[in-house]
Design a protein around this motif. Structure first.
Motif, PDB file in Angstrom:
ATOM      1  N   GLU A 186       3.783  27.310  82.920  1.00 41.70           N
ATOM      2  CA  GLU A 186       3.896  28.770  82.969  1.00 41.70           C
ATOM      3  C   GLU A 186       5.338  29.242  82.880  1.00 41.70           C
ATOM      4  OE1 GLU A 186       1.655  31.237  82.681  1.00 41.70           O
ATOM      5  OE2 GLU A 186       0.410  29.522  82.138  1.00 41.70           O
ATOM      6  N   ASN A 187       6.276  28.420  83.305  1.00 34.97           N
ATOM      7  CA  ASN A 187       7.683  28.803  83.176  1.00 34.97           C
ATOM      8  C   ASN A 187       8.077  28.939  81.709  1.00 34.97           C
ATOM      9  OD1 ASN A 187      10.320  29.337  84.299  1.00 34.97           O
ATOM     10  ND2 ASN A 187      10.925  27.312  83.563  1.00 34.97           N
ATOM     11  N   ALA A 188       7.498  28.102  80.857  1.00 32.97           N
ATOM     12  CA  ALA A 188       7.790  28.167  79.420  1.00 32.97           C
ATOM     13  C   ALA A 188       6.967  29.249  78.725  1.00 32.97           C
ATOM     14  CB  ALA A 188       7.511  26.802  78.774  1.00 32.97           C
ATOM     15  N   ARG A 189       5.841  29.636  79.303  1.00 32.55           N
ATOM     16  CA  ARG A 189       4.910  30.568  78.655  1.00 32.55           C
ATOM     17  C   ARG A 189       5.067  32.032  79.068  1.00 32.55           C
ATOM     18  NH1 ARG A 189      -0.200  29.426  76.747  1.00 32.55           N
ATOM     19  NH2 ARG A 189      -1.055  31.065  78.087  1.00 32.55           N
ATOM     20  N   LYS A 190       5.322  32.256  80.346  1.00 30.01           N
ATOM     21  CA  LYS A 190       5.197  33.607  80.906  1.00 30.01           C
ATOM     22  C   LYS A 190       6.067  34.629  80.179  1.00 30.01           C
ATOM     23  CE  LYS A 190       5.380  36.124  85.309  1.00 30.01           C
ATOM     24  NZ  LYS A 190       4.080  36.762  85.100  1.00 30.01           N
ATOM     25  N   ASN A 191       5.438  35.716  79.790  1.00 29.75           N
ATOM     26  CA  ASN A 191       6.080  36.856  79.125  1.00 29.75           C
ATOM     27  C   ASN A 191       6.597  36.551  77.722  1.00 29.75           C
ATOM     28  OD1 ASN A 191       5.571  38.566  81.291  1.00 29.75           O
ATOM     29  ND2 ASN A 191       7.538  38.108  82.289  1.00 29.75           N
ATOM     30  N   PHE A 192       6.039  35.511  77.096  1.00 28.94           N
ATOM     31  CA  PHE A 192       6.356  35.231  75.695  1.00 28.94           C
ATOM     32  C   PHE A 192       5.154  35.468  74.779  1.00 28.94           C
ATOM     33  CE2 PHE A 192       9.621  32.438  77.746  1.00 28.94           C
ATOM     34  CZ  PHE A 192      10.742  33.071  77.229  1.00 28.94           C
ATOM     35  N   GLY A 193       4.065  35.993  75.326  1.00 32.51           N
ATOM     36  CA  GLY A 193       2.873  36.243  74.517  1.00 32.51           C
ATOM     37  C   GLY A 193       3.040  37.462  73.621  1.00 32.51           C
ATOM     38  N   PRO A 194       2.071  37.774  72.750  1.00 32.21           N
ATOM     39  CA  PRO A 194       0.763  37.130  72.636  1.00 32.21           C
ATOM     40  C   PRO A 194       0.869  35.717  72.049  1.00 32.21           C
ATOM     41  CG  PRO A 194       1.019  38.741  70.896  1.00 32.21           C
ATOM     42  CD  PRO A 194       2.207  38.893  71.796  1.00 32.21           C
ATOM     43  N   TYR A 195      -0.086  34.877  72.427  1.00 33.05           N
ATOM     44  CA  TYR A 195      -0.021  33.469  72.068  1.00 33.05           C
ATOM     45  C   TYR A 195      -0.855  33.159  70.833  1.00 33.05           C
ATOM     46  CZ  TYR A 195       1.709  33.463  76.840  1.00 33.05           C
ATOM     47  OH  TYR A 195       2.416  33.746  77.982  1.00 33.05           O
ATOM     48  N   THR A 196      -0.483  32.087  70.173  1.00 38.48           N
ATOM     49  CA  THR A 196      -1.175  31.652  68.968  1.00 38.48           C
ATOM     50  C   THR A 196      -2.506  30.994  69.351  1.00 38.48           C
ATOM     51  OG1 THR A 196       0.975  31.202  67.972  1.00 38.48           O
ATOM     52  CG2 THR A 196      -0.956  30.266  66.864  1.00 38.48           C
ATOM     53  N   PRO A 197      -3.616  31.442  68.761  1.00 42.97           N
ATOM     54  CA  PRO A 197      -4.918  30.837  69.082  1.00 42.97           C
ATOM     55  C   PRO A 197      -5.142  29.544  68.296  1.00 42.97           C
ATOM     56  CG  PRO A 197      -5.203  32.589  67.492  1.00 42.97           C
ATOM     57  CD  PRO A 197      -3.728  32.574  67.833  1.00 42.97           C
ATOM     58  N   GLY A 198      -6.256  28.882  68.613  1.00 42.04           N
ATOM     59  CA  GLY A 198      -6.670  27.727  67.820  1.00 42.04           C
ATOM     60  C   GLY A 198      -6.445  26.386  68.481  1.00 42.04           C
ATOM     61  N   PHE A 199      -6.235  26.375  69.797  1.00 37.08           N
ATOM     62  CA  PHE A 199      -5.953  25.121  70.494  1.00 37.08           C
ATOM     63  C   PHE A 199      -6.915  24.923  71.670  1.00 37.08           C
ATOM     64  CE2 PHE A 199      -2.039  26.444  68.449  1.00 37.08           C
ATOM     65  CZ  PHE A 199      -1.688  25.287  67.770  1.00 37.08           C
ATOM     66  N   ILE A 200      -7.281  23.678  71.895  1.00 30.73           N
ATOM     67  CA  ILE A 200      -8.149  23.287  73.003  1.00 30.73           C
ATOM     68  C   ILE A 200      -7.375  22.294  73.863  1.00 30.73           C
ATOM     69  CG2 ILE A 200     -10.322  22.172  73.643  1.00 30.73           C
ATOM     70  CD1 ILE A 200     -11.261  22.847  70.726  1.00 30.73           C
ATOM     71  N   ARG A 201      -7.211  22.585  75.128  1.00 31.05           N
ATOM     72  CA  ARG A 201      -6.438  21.718  76.018  1.00 31.05           C
ATOM     73  C   ARG A 201      -7.377  20.895  76.891  1.00 31.05           C
ATOM     74  NH1 ARG A 201      -2.844  25.393  78.132  1.00 31.05           N
ATOM     75  NH2 ARG A 201      -3.981  25.583  80.093  1.00 31.05           N
ATOM     76  N   ILE A 202      -7.151  19.583  76.912  1.00 35.84           N
ATOM     77  CA  ILE A 202      -7.969  18.674  77.718  1.00 35.84           C
ATOM     78  C   ILE A 202      -7.044  17.827  78.594  1.00 35.84           C
ATOM     79  CG2 ILE A 202      -9.795  18.562  75.968  1.00 35.84           C
ATOM     80  CD1 ILE A 202      -8.685  15.749  75.236  1.00 35.84           C
ATOM     81  N   PRO A 203      -7.576  17.181  79.643  1.00 37.75           N
ATOM     82  CA  PRO A 203      -6.727  16.300  80.466  1.00 37.75           C
ATOM     83  C   PRO A 203      -6.184  15.128  79.651  1.00 37.75           C
ATOM     84  CG  PRO A 203      -8.772  16.829  81.609  1.00 37.75           C
ATOM     85  CD  PRO A 203      -8.938  17.322  80.200  1.00 37.75           C
ATOM     86  N   TYR A 204      -4.971  14.731  79.974  1.00 37.87           N
ATOM     87  CA  TYR A 204      -4.340  13.567  79.331  1.00 37.87           C
ATOM     88  C   TYR A 204      -5.020  12.290  79.802  1.00 37.87           C
ATOM     89  CZ  TYR A 204      -0.530  10.332  78.058  1.00 37.87           C
ATOM     90  OH  TYR A 204       0.221   9.305  77.530  1.00 37.87           O
ATOM     91  N   ASN A 205      -5.126  11.325  78.911  1.00 35.39           N
ATOM     92  CA  ASN A 205      -5.668  10.012  79.253  1.00 35.39           C
ATOM     93  C   ASN A 205      -7.120  10.106  79.718  1.00 35.39           C
ATOM     94  OD1 ASN A 205      -5.529   7.186  79.582  1.00 35.39           O
ATOM     95  ND2 ASN A 205      -4.979   7.375  81.750  1.00 35.39           N
ATOM     96  N   ASP A 206      -7.880  10.998  79.089  1.00 38.17           N
ATOM     97  CA  ASP A 206      -9.273  11.206  79.463  1.00 38.17           C
ATOM     98  C   ASP A 206     -10.124  11.160  78.190  1.00 38.17           C
ATOM     99  OD1 ASP A 206     -11.788  12.173  80.237  1.00 38.17           O
ATOM    100  OD2 ASP A 206     -10.935  13.500  81.760  1.00 38.17           O
TER     101      ASP A 206
END
Length: 429
Positions: free
Chosen positions: A159-179
């Protein structure tokens, strides 16, 4: 005329006044580097245990890269891609053969290469896989770090890298690492997925290492679902983990090897950082013809991408990794380093966990991520002649240049042990 710097305090003050406050560096001002060493403006000598985030695997100011830079800088530095130059073709041949791919698309910075790979994957998805336009999805891992452009922070959970830099680019799915279960579910539930973008080891997240068969099984799942595997080896590649690439697994060869059973061939390989040995921004995206052929003139490029200066530097930087057997050195030294740190963990409650591959390692400090303990230890390490930096609050990453000797490594381990045990003593008192 540039102002002459007379002290670290003066240099830090100038940065504070005139520079954007987008970094929080350790209070040290460096003026010289050679091999595994750095010097500050007061003349104090340090072991470098960060390697500019693994950009100087070949050591600071390697003489062979310096000579190549000077020679090319006196001949031709930039033409743009409006014209051919006599270094680009030889470089493209060299790097594709070195890593075992048909084609390379040269860029400059690591995040540019990530953005390039995303564009290629999406275009491949529409034109080769048949995904309806504007519907392509790319799977990423939680706690990833692929850079800080608008698109990349759109799929970050920092969130430190994201906050107040939107709107964000769509098209991504985030999953847990090593899962693998989560990966299989995402691929099954989203047939419009075109790629899985992954760091084989999550460096910025604190050197998170996956299960031994994770990358192999991830590749198989991607193949089953006609999805590209994109390996971001910007930090882990070029010898850092004890193999030429982290996707090489347990292989200690010095190049692409058709016979190595542990090698997982990504569909797109993303490189940067040590590709130039720290002399010049150079990055690369490698893929085979059926993927790279979706890119046509005018669809992607860069004024500096593929410039003759960067190309000549990159050839030399890669030659050094092979000639000086830096992968093998990283493998041998990394094993000793982790053994030393595990012994330290038995003596100090501050060392909670030791992990890593090759010379990309980390220790987890036994305190909360919000505490200043890891930072305070790094400041004390600096005072004792070793430079390292915390990540994610309570994790210290250790990544020295791959040219380090065994004797130098033990000296560094002595400094780390002395510093952390001093914290133990201070706490008791």
């Amino acid at each position: 005329m540039m102002q002459e710097i007379s002290s670290s305090k003066e240099a830090i003050q100038l940065e504070h006044i005139h520079g954007a406050h987008n970094y929080h560096p350790l209070p040290v001002v460096l003026t010289k580097g050679e091999g595994v060493f750095l010097w500050d403006v007061e003349g104090k000598k340090y072991f470098d245990f960060l390697s500019a985030y693994s950009a100087v695997n070949q050591g600071h100011c390697h003489p062979r890269i310096k000579e190549a830079l000077i020679a090319q800088a006196g001949t031709l530095t930039l033409t743009s891609r409006a014209f051919h130059n006599d270094v680009l073709g030889p470089y493209e041949k060299y790097i594709t053969e070195y890593f075992g791919f048909d084609k390379v698309l040269p860029m400059n910075t690591g995040v540019e290469a990530v953005e390039t790979a995303i564009k290629i994957a999406r275009k491949w998805g529409y034109e080769k896989k048949g995904v309806p336009e504007q519907q392509a999805k790319i799977i990423v891992a939680e706690n990833n770090f692929h850079g800080r452009t608008t698109t990349v922070i759109s799929f970050s959970n920092d969130e430190n890298a994201r906050k107040n830099f939107g709107p964000y680019t769509p098209g991504f799915i985030r999953i847990p690492y090593n899962d693998l279960t989560a990966l299989k579910a995402a691929l099954t539930n989203h047939p419009e997925t075109v790629a899985f973008l992954i760091e084989p080891i999550q460096g910025e997240a604190g050197v998170n290492t996956p299960d031994e068969d994770y990358m192999m099984q991830a590749k198989k799942l991607c193949q089953e679902h006609q999805t590209l595997l994109l390996a971001d080896e910007i930090q882990t590649g070029i010898g850092r983990t004890g193999s030429l690439l982290a996707v090489c697994g347990n292989c200690s060869c010095e190049g692409h090897c058709e016979k190595q059973e542990s090698y997982v061939e990504p569909d797109i390989l993303i490189l940067g950082k040590a590709l130039s040995g720290g002399f010049f921004p150079v990055s690369a995206v490698l893929a085979n013809n059926p993927i790279m052929e979706v890119i046509h003139p005018g669809q992607h490029g860069s004024t500096f991408g593929g410039n003759p200066l960067g190309a000549k530097i990159a050839i030399t930087a890669l030659e050094i990794v092979r000639d000086e057997k830096l992968s093998q050195n990283a493998r041998a030294l990394g094993k000793v380093f982790r053994e030393r740190m595990e012994l330290l963990a038995e003596k100090s409650h501050w060392v909670k966990l030791v992990r890593g591959w090759g010379l990309l390692n980390a220790i987890v400090i036994n305190d909360s991520p919000d505490s200043s303990t890891a930072w305070d230890i790094c400041v004390a390490l600096k005072d004792n002649g070793l430079l390292a930096k915390p990540t994610h609050g309570n994790i210290i990453r250790f990544a020295p240049p791959l040219v380090m000797s065994m004797e130098e490594l033990h000296s560094c381990c002595d400094i780390i042990e002395k510093t952390i045990l001093a914290f133990e003593k201070t706490e008791v008192e």
